[in-house]
Structures are given as C-alpha cells and as structure tokens.
Design a protein around this motif. Structure first.
Motif, PDB file in Angstrom:
ATOM      1  N   VAL A   1       1.004  -1.223   0.033  1.00 21.38           N
ATOM      2  CA  VAL A   1      -0.090   0.133   0.095  1.00 21.38           C
ATOM      3  C   VAL A   1       0.856   1.250   0.076  1.00 21.38           C
TER       4      VAL A   1
ATOM      5  N   VAL B   1      -6.294   4.662   4.589  1.00 20.70           N
ATOM      6  CA  VAL B   1      -4.955   3.982   4.359  1.00 20.70           C
ATOM      7  C   VAL B   1      -5.466   2.536   4.827  1.00 20.70           C
TER       8      VAL B   1
ATOM      9  N   VAL C   1      -7.846   0.138   3.276  1.00 25.01           N
ATOM     10  CA  VAL C   1      -7.107  -0.732   2.180  1.00 25.01           C
ATOM     11  C   VAL C   1      -6.433  -1.840   2.754  1.00 25.01           C
ATOM     12  N   VAL C   2      -5.532  -1.474   3.916  1.00 25.01           N
ATOM     13  CA  VAL C   2      -4.758  -2.351   4.313  1.00 25.01           C
ATOM     14  C   VAL C   2      -5.504  -3.550   4.753  1.00 25.01           C
TER      15      VAL C   2
ATOM     16  N   GLU D   1       0.380  -3.345  -5.932  1.00 21.13           N
ATOM     17  CA  GLU D   1       0.406  -2.148  -5.209  1.00 21.13           C
ATOM     18  C   GLU D   1      -0.821  -1.502  -5.263  1.00 21.13           C
ATOM     19  N   PHE D   2      -1.164  -1.051  -3.973  1.00 24.38           N
ATOM     20  CA  PHE D   2      -2.401   0.050  -4.126  1.00 24.38           C
ATOM     21  C   PHE D   2      -2.199   1.344  -3.488  1.00 24.38           C
TER      22      PHE D   2
END
Length: 268
Positions: free
Chosen positions: A185, A238, A241-242, A257-258
């Motif tokens: 991320v 963030v 997303v994790v 990869e985000f």
C-alpha cells in the motif's frame, strides 16, 4: 462487509500513531488479535486496551527487534497470520524534507534504510515460518508514492521505499504458491504526525510560504503537490485498504500495489 478476520493474529509496526494506529484499531474491530509495536505507547493506543491487544515496545533499528516482536506474537496468541510493515519515515536524528541530495550523509542513508527497509526484511524473515506452519498468511508493506515519484528532498527515503516495492514483488512470487500473499500500500501525503507535529513538515512549509500550518495542510500542500482530490488523506483511508488486503476477501490478490495518494501519482 464481513472481512472474515475474526480470531486471526496480526503484528502491526509503527502502531502508536498515524496509519499504524488506524490499522491496529481497524483490525481489532474486525476481531483480530493484534501485537502492536512502537518505540513507546501513546494515549490513543492505550485507549484501545483489551485482551486482544498487546503492545510490545521495540526500536526496530535494532536488528534483533523485529524477530523479538514476532516471537512475542506467537507466544501470546499462538501463531501469526498477518504482518503489516507500517513503521517508516525519518528515523531518529534524521529530518525530512531535505534541501538537496547533497544534504544526506552516509550515516543518514544507512539509518533511513535500516528503518524503512531492513526492519521490514527482518520482520518478514521472522514471520514467514509461522505463517507457513499455519498454511498461509498475509503481509502488507506500507510504502510511499515517493517510491515511484523521485524527489531530491526525500531521496534516501524514496530509494528505501522503492526497495520495499521490489521486495514485495519478490516475496509474492516465492511465497504466493505456498499460501502467503504479499502486497504493497503506497500512501501519498497523509495527515500524520510527520505533517502535524510542531516542527513538522507543515510548519517547515509554513515558514517558507509565510503562512500557518493549517493553511499548509488544507490548501498550500494540496496545491503544491497537485493533489486531484484537493486534500491530504486521512490515516483511516489507508487502514481500510490494508484491512481489505489482509482479509480472505482478497484471497487472489498478491504482488500488487494499492495507491492511496489523493491523486498524487499521475503516470500510467
């Protein structure tokens, strides 16, 4: 959405504030047992206290510390399913942003790589055997937009994070077939202590621009970095997303990869 994480065990580094704190809180809410590590605790982390949270104080610049933290997770909760390598940024004694590439000494380069790359390497090395014993796991490495957008004022930091992106790909290829998913991320500018603390980046830019820190974060910095959304990201954005990436809901996502960067990166 049920992320199907209840009962799993996670290690989160850099967990006392910012993104790491948000990740810790989110995983706890999803029923994860979390070992949170940082040099010291914080009132915000202490406010999360419960049986499923263990804070392990550690300086990840110490080569033995990442392995010790992972071992504590196995000791306290019986194994490990999730590793979030979030600790990063300027190590103690190093100030960013710099004025130039020429401002970074060898010692500062070494410290930057120790904190931002080698600590993650060591944590992964310790975590993988535990994950493989359980038939798999999920690793998220928190990188940065500077890994792909070179910057002379953050040159050593960007180089370390570029190494982390490469590491993620290598790990995903080797251990994906064995059930361990590894993803990255990459945040852009986020409202963390690096920006908001007294003497932080917002104050540095404010002094140069003749304004105040709130104006920097609300207007000057988003304009300076041409952020598409017009604002810095929140740590929770963030963390969300994790949490999805470490969930079985992302069971077929690895080596990816985000980016959570307010539109900072423009290249295809």
């Amino acid at each position: 959405m049920d992320l199907q994480l209840s009962g799993r065990v996670a290690v989160v580094t850099g967990a006392s504030k910012g993104i790491g704190l948000a990740v810790t809180r989110t995983l706890l809410e999803e029923g994860v047992r979390v070992v949170a590590t940082s040099r010291r605790s914080s009132p915000a982390l202490e406010a999360l206290a419960r049986a499923d949270l263990l804070h392990v104080p550690a300086d990840l610049m110490d080569p033995d510390a990442p392995g010790m933290v992972v071992a504590r997770a196995a000791e306290a909760f019986g194994g490990l399913d999730i590793l979030v390598n979030n600790a990063g940024g300027p190590p103690p004694g190093v100030t960013l942003p710099r004025g130039s590439f020429l401002d970074a000494t060898d010692a500062e380069w070494r410290a930057m790589f120790e904190f931002n790359l080698f600590s993650a390497v060591r944590a992964v090395r310790a975590a993988l055997p535990l994950m493989l014993e359980r038939g798999g796991g999920a690793i998220v490495n928190v990188s940065s937009g500077n890994a792909r957008q070179p910057s002379p004022i953050n040159v050593d930091y960007g180089a370390a994070k570029a190494g982390m992106n490469n590491l993620t790909k290598v790990l995903s290829e080797e251990f994906g077939p064995k059930g361990v998913r590894v993803n990255t991320v990459s945040p852009g500018p986020v409202r963390t202590a690096w920006w908001t603390d007294e003497g932080g980046v917002a104050d540095m830019i404010a002094a140069q621009a003749g304004t105040d820190r709130d104006s920097v974060m609300d207007r000057v910095a988003p304009e300076m970095m041409n952020l598409t959304t017009g604002r810095l990201a929140d740590p929770q954005e963030v963390a969300d997303v994790v949490a999805l990436l470490v969930s079985p809901r992302s069971a077929n996502t690895t080596g990816a990869e985000f980016v959570v960067d307010s539109g900072f990166l423009k290249a295809v």
